[in-house]
Design a protein around this motif. Structure first.
Motif, PDB file in Angstrom:
ATOM      1  N   SER A  36      16.376   3.318 -22.954  1.00  0.00           N
ATOM      2  CA  SER A  36      17.027   3.857 -21.759  1.00  0.00           C
ATOM      3  C   SER A  36      16.320   3.340 -20.511  1.00  0.00           C
ATOM      4  CB  SER A  36      16.986   5.385 -21.765  1.00  0.00           C
ATOM      5  OG  SER A  36      15.640   5.840 -21.662  1.00  0.00           O
ATOM      6  N   LEU A  37      16.993   3.509 -19.364  1.00  0.00           N
ATOM      7  CA  LEU A  37      16.377   3.126 -18.102  1.00  0.00           C
ATOM      8  C   LEU A  37      15.150   3.985 -17.805  1.00  0.00           C
ATOM      9  CD1 LEU A  37      19.410   2.378 -15.777  1.00  0.00           C
ATOM     10  CD2 LEU A  37      17.466   0.872 -16.194  1.00  0.00           C
ATOM     11  N   GLY A  38      15.201   5.250 -18.212  1.00  0.00           N
ATOM     12  CA  GLY A  38      14.045   6.113 -18.010  1.00  0.00           C
ATOM     13  C   GLY A  38      12.806   5.566 -18.695  1.00  0.00           C
ATOM     14  N   GLN A  39      12.974   5.055 -19.911  1.00  0.00           N
ATOM     15  CA  GLN A  39      11.831   4.481 -20.612  1.00  0.00           C
ATOM     16  C   GLN A  39      11.343   3.223 -19.903  1.00  0.00           C
ATOM     17  OE1 GLN A  39      12.383   3.647 -24.774  1.00  0.00           O
ATOM     18  NE2 GLN A  39      10.476   2.481 -24.932  1.00  0.00           N
ATOM     19  N   LEU A  40      12.264   2.383 -19.437  1.00  0.00           N
ATOM     20  CA  LEU A  40      11.856   1.179 -18.711  1.00  0.00           C
ATOM     21  C   LEU A  40      11.053   1.531 -17.473  1.00  0.00           C
ATOM     22  CD1 LEU A  40      14.759  -1.454 -18.696  1.00  0.00           C
ATOM     23  CD2 LEU A  40      12.603  -1.499 -19.957  1.00  0.00           C
ATOM     24  N   MET A  41      11.453   2.613 -16.781  1.00  0.00           N
ATOM     25  CA  MET A  41      10.725   3.027 -15.585  1.00  0.00           C
ATOM     26  C   MET A  41       9.323   3.494 -15.927  1.00  0.00           C
ATOM     27  SD  MET A  41      13.696   4.994 -13.423  1.00  0.00           S
ATOM     28  CE  MET A  41      15.185   4.126 -12.905  1.00  0.00           C
ATOM     29  N   VAL A  42       9.191   4.257 -17.017  1.00  0.00           N
ATOM     30  CA  VAL A  42       7.865   4.714 -17.440  1.00  0.00           C
ATOM     31  C   VAL A  42       6.995   3.518 -17.826  1.00  0.00           C
ATOM     32  CG1 VAL A  42       6.607   6.016 -19.189  1.00  0.00           C
ATOM     33  CG2 VAL A  42       8.673   6.985 -18.164  1.00  0.00           C
ATOM     34  N   VAL A  43       7.583   2.578 -18.563  1.00  0.00           N
ATOM     35  CA  VAL A  43       6.834   1.382 -18.976  1.00  0.00           C
ATOM     36  C   VAL A  43       6.389   0.594 -17.751  1.00  0.00           C
ATOM     37  CG1 VAL A  43       7.053  -0.876 -20.105  1.00  0.00           C
ATOM     38  CG2 VAL A  43       7.875   1.193 -21.260  1.00  0.00           C
ATOM     39  N   ALA A  44       7.270   0.465 -16.746  1.00  0.00           N
ATOM     40  CA  ALA A  44       6.913  -0.275 -15.529  1.00  0.00           C
ATOM     41  C   ALA A  44       5.742   0.386 -14.813  1.00  0.00           C
ATOM     42  CB  ALA A  44       8.122  -0.370 -14.600  1.00  0.00           C
ATOM     43  N   ALA A  45       5.749   1.729 -14.740  1.00  0.00           N
ATOM     44  CA  ALA A  45       4.665   2.436 -14.062  1.00  0.00           C
ATOM     45  C   ALA A  45       3.357   2.317 -14.829  1.00  0.00           C
ATOM     46  CB  ALA A  45       5.041   3.909 -13.877  1.00  0.00           C
ATOM     47  N   VAL A  46       3.413   2.484 -16.156  1.00  0.00           N
ATOM     48  CA  VAL A  46       2.199   2.396 -16.969  1.00  0.00           C
ATOM     49  C   VAL A  46       1.640   0.976 -16.928  1.00  0.00           C
ATOM     50  CG1 VAL A  46       1.299   2.522 -19.325  1.00  0.00           C
ATOM     51  CG2 VAL A  46       2.857   4.289 -18.485  1.00  0.00           C
ATOM     52  N   GLN A  47       2.517  -0.010 -17.050  1.00  0.00           N
ATOM     53  CA  GLN A  47       2.059  -1.403 -17.015  1.00  0.00           C
ATOM     54  C   GLN A  47       1.458  -1.745 -15.660  1.00  0.00           C
ATOM     55  OE1 GLN A  47       5.128  -4.321 -17.651  1.00  0.00           O
ATOM     56  NE2 GLN A  47       3.681  -5.937 -18.166  1.00  0.00           N
ATOM     57  N   GLY A  48       2.062  -1.224 -14.582  1.00  0.00           N
ATOM     58  CA  GLY A  48       1.505  -1.472 -13.252  1.00  0.00           C
ATOM     59  C   GLY A  48       0.121  -0.890 -13.093  1.00  0.00           C
ATOM     60  N   ALA A  49      -0.075   0.348 -13.600  1.00  0.00           N
ATOM     61  CA  ALA A  49      -1.393   0.982 -13.497  1.00  0.00           C
ATOM     62  C   ALA A  49      -2.429   0.239 -14.334  1.00  0.00           C
ATOM     63  CB  ALA A  49      -1.292   2.441 -13.943  1.00  0.00           C
ATOM     64  N   ALA A  50      -2.053  -0.139 -15.558  1.00  0.00           N
ATOM     65  CA  ALA A  50      -2.982  -0.874 -16.418  1.00  0.00           C
ATOM     66  C   ALA A  50      -3.306  -2.241 -15.835  1.00  0.00           C
ATOM     67  CB  ALA A  50      -2.387  -1.024 -17.815  1.00  0.00           C
ATOM     68  N   GLY A  51      -2.315  -2.870 -15.208  1.00  0.00           N
ATOM     69  CA  GLY A  51      -2.545  -4.174 -14.587  1.00  0.00           C
ATOM     70  C   GLY A  51      -3.538  -4.105 -13.444  1.00  0.00           C
ATOM     71  N   VAL A  52      -3.497  -3.016 -12.676  1.00  0.00           N
ATOM     72  CA  VAL A  52      -4.463  -2.851 -11.584  1.00  0.00           C
ATOM     73  C   VAL A  52      -5.881  -2.726 -12.140  1.00  0.00           C
ATOM     74  CG1 VAL A  52      -5.189  -1.338  -9.710  1.00  0.00           C
ATOM     75  CG2 VAL A  52      -2.784  -1.816 -10.027  1.00  0.00           C
ATOM     76  N   LEU A  53      -6.044  -1.935 -13.201  1.00  0.00           N
ATOM     77  CA  LEU A  53      -7.362  -1.806 -13.824  1.00  0.00           C
ATOM     78  C   LEU A  53      -7.896  -3.161 -14.274  1.00  0.00           C
ATOM     79  CD1 LEU A  53      -6.974   1.387 -16.060  1.00  0.00           C
ATOM     80  CD2 LEU A  53      -8.399   1.137 -14.023  1.00  0.00           C
ATOM     81  N   HIS A  54      -7.023  -3.930 -14.926  1.00  0.00           N
ATOM     82  CA  HIS A  54      -7.423  -5.249 -15.434  1.00  0.00           C
ATOM     83  C   HIS A  54      -7.767  -6.197 -14.291  1.00  0.00           C
ATOM     84  CE1 HIS A  54      -6.656  -9.413 -16.605  1.00  0.00           C
ATOM     85  NE2 HIS A  54      -7.093  -9.073 -17.796  1.00  0.00           N
ATOM     86  N   ASP A  55      -6.881  -6.298 -13.314  1.00  0.00           N
ATOM     87  CA  ASP A  55      -7.056  -7.302 -12.256  1.00  0.00           C
ATOM     88  C   ASP A  55      -8.271  -7.022 -11.390  1.00  0.00           C
ATOM     89  OD1 ASP A  55      -4.801  -8.495 -13.237  1.00  0.00           O
ATOM     90  OD2 ASP A  55      -3.455  -7.760 -11.678  1.00  0.00           O
ATOM     91  N   ALA A  56      -8.511  -5.742 -11.085  1.00  0.00           N
ATOM     92  CA  ALA A  56      -9.671  -5.407 -10.250  1.00  0.00           C
ATOM     93  C   ALA A  56     -10.972  -5.831 -10.926  1.00  0.00           C
ATOM     94  CB  ALA A  56      -9.688  -3.903  -9.965  1.00  0.00           C
ATOM     95  N   ALA A  57     -11.043  -5.635 -12.243  1.00  0.00           N
ATOM     96  CA  ALA A  57     -12.248  -6.036 -12.973  1.00  0.00           C
ATOM     97  C   ALA A  57     -12.320  -7.550 -13.135  1.00  0.00           C
ATOM     98  CB  ALA A  57     -12.273  -5.349 -14.337  1.00  0.00           C
ATOM     99  N   ALA A  58     -11.165  -8.194 -13.369  1.00  0.00           N
ATOM    100  CA  ALA A  58     -11.160  -9.647 -13.597  1.00  0.00           C
ATOM    101  C   ALA A  58     -11.617 -10.405 -12.354  1.00  0.00           C
ATOM    102  CB  ALA A  58      -9.754 -10.099 -14.005  1.00  0.00           C
ATOM    103  N   ILE A  59     -11.187  -9.954 -11.189  1.00  0.00           N
ATOM    104  CA  ILE A  59     -11.558 -10.634  -9.949  1.00  0.00           C
ATOM    105  C   ILE A  59     -13.069 -10.567  -9.727  1.00  0.00           C
ATOM    106  CG2 ILE A  59     -11.361 -10.515  -7.436  1.00  0.00           C
ATOM    107  CD1 ILE A  59      -8.456  -9.600  -7.849  1.00  0.00           C
ATOM    108  N   SER A  60     -13.645  -9.401  -9.989  1.00  0.00           N
ATOM    109  CA  SER A  60     -15.088  -9.249  -9.741  1.00  0.00           C
ATOM    110  C   SER A  60     -15.942  -9.812 -10.868  1.00  0.00           C
ATOM    111  CB  SER A  60     -15.416  -7.769  -9.524  1.00  0.00           C
ATOM    112  OG  SER A  60     -14.987  -6.987 -10.616  1.00  0.00           O
ATOM    113  N   LEU A  61     -15.342 -10.068 -12.035  1.00  0.00           N
ATOM    114  CA  LEU A  61     -16.118 -10.630 -13.151  1.00  0.00           C
ATOM    115  C   LEU A  61     -16.353 -12.129 -12.992  1.00  0.00           C
ATOM    116  CD1 LEU A  61     -17.382 -10.307 -15.999  1.00  0.00           C
ATOM    117  CD2 LEU A  61     -15.114 -10.769 -16.938  1.00  0.00           C
ATOM    118  N   LEU A  62     -15.398 -12.842 -12.432  1.00  0.00           N
ATOM    119  CA  LEU A  62     -15.459 -14.308 -12.385  1.00  0.00           C
ATOM    120  C   LEU A  62     -16.745 -14.850 -11.774  1.00  0.00           C
ATOM    121  CD1 LEU A  62     -14.210 -17.077 -12.833  1.00  0.00           C
ATOM    122  CD2 LEU A  62     -12.908 -16.780 -10.713  1.00  0.00           C
TER     123      LEU A  62
END
Length: 315
Positions: A114-140
């Motif tokens: 459903s669209l509701g599930q896609l919206m939840v997935v988009a929000a969760v993926q966005g939050a997880a992506g921020v965690l990953h990217d913030a650490a990746a930038i400072s790790l390099l």
């Protein structure tokens, strides 16, 4: 009187970026992640518009929920990366994103997507992506010699542009072969590759930071004051925020217009996104002749004159 110094000797003594094993693992993992994210960028609009018949308002909500976590969590994620293991934060973000995306083909197989599930997935993926990217930038910077930091950023930017192009076209191919829901397994696999490569990085342990003894909100406040107090950083932040808002608005209507007004197929949509990513490869610095703008300009001229035409063409 001629100099006896051989110009090639200085090049021979320069440390090689590609001999840095940790950098190679970092670059492989991040390139895989960017490739997979481009698959999702291409596939999710296909699912929403063509498979689930989303309205304009629903597509707008889907885009908004995907963009909201970076706006809310970027500062806390950066502060967490300074306090805890950057590798563990990156791996955690990758595994959360993989699990969220894997739920989509499972739901589609059960005829429960459903669209509701896609919206939840988009929000969760966005939050997880921020965690990953913030650490990746400072790790390099901790993975390469200090003299190679500028070159390593150049290689990362150039390869990411190529990976985005490949991901969009791969997403189109997977959609044609497997269908849009199952095509997301390509992104799931990319997150697992990224997590595996990150786990194999042997980064030196950083000394205990003084920030660990302070409250998180205090550290975030100091960061905000630092950016606000620097005119250049303040201007760049406002420009990036404005551009991100404009691009989010464009992305809301982009898929709807191409699919419904122009009756574009999913495959053609993927190719269009891939061609757009090629522009980033041409404009960004990189080790290949195609980097015709960013490569020669980087480090040789002020960057400000390049920003205006770049933003004009992104509109």
């Amino acid at each position: 009187m001629t100099s006896s110094i051989d110009p090639s000797s200085s090049l021979a003594t320069r440390p090689s970026l590609w001999r840095q094993r940790n950098f190679r693992r970092y670059l492989t993992g991040q390139a895989a992640s960017v490739t997979g994210s481009s698959i999702s960028t291409m596939v999710i609009p296909v699912l929403a518009v063509l498979e689930l018949d989303a309205t304009t308002a629903e597509v707008a909500w889907l885009t908004f929920l995907g963009q909201l976590p970076p706006a809310l969590l970027a500062l806390p994620a950066g502060a967490l990366a300074d306090r805890h293991s950057k590798r563990k934060q990156m791996i955690t973000g990758d595994l959360i994103s993989a699990a969220a995306l894997a739920s989509v083909p499972v739901a589609a197989a059960l005829n429960r997507l459903s669209l509701g599930q896609l919206m939840v997935v988009a929000a969760v993926q966005g939050a997880a992506g921020v965690l990953h990217d913030a650490a990746a930038i400072s790790l390099l910077p901790s993975l390469v010699d200090r003299s190679l930091i500028k070159r390593s950023n150049s290689r990362v930017g150039g390869l990411f542009a190529v990976a985005a192009t490949a991901g969009s076209n791969l997403g189109a191919a997977l959609t044609a072969l497997l269908g849009p829901a199952w095509a997301l397994l390509g992104d799931v696999l990319s997150y697992l590759v990224s997590a595996w490569c990150t786990a194999r990085i042997r980064a030196p342990k950083s000394p205990r930071s003084a920030a660990e003894s302070r409250r998180l909100h205090t550290e975030i406040g100091e960061g905000l004051r630092y950016v606000h107090g620097d005119r250049r950083l303040r201007t760049l932040t406002l420009v990036n925020a404005t551009t991100s808002a404009a691009l989010a608005l464009l992305n809301t209507l982009w898929a709807l217009h191409l699919f419904r007004s122009l009756a574009m197929s999913a495959t053609a949509f993927g190719v269009v996104l891939g061609l757009g990513a090629l522009g980033a490869a041409a404009g960004g610095p990189g080790p290949w002749p195609g980097a015709v703008i960013g490569g020669p300009a980087a480090g040789r001229a002020p960057l400000a004159p390049y920003l205006l035409p770049a933003h004009q063409h992104s509109r």
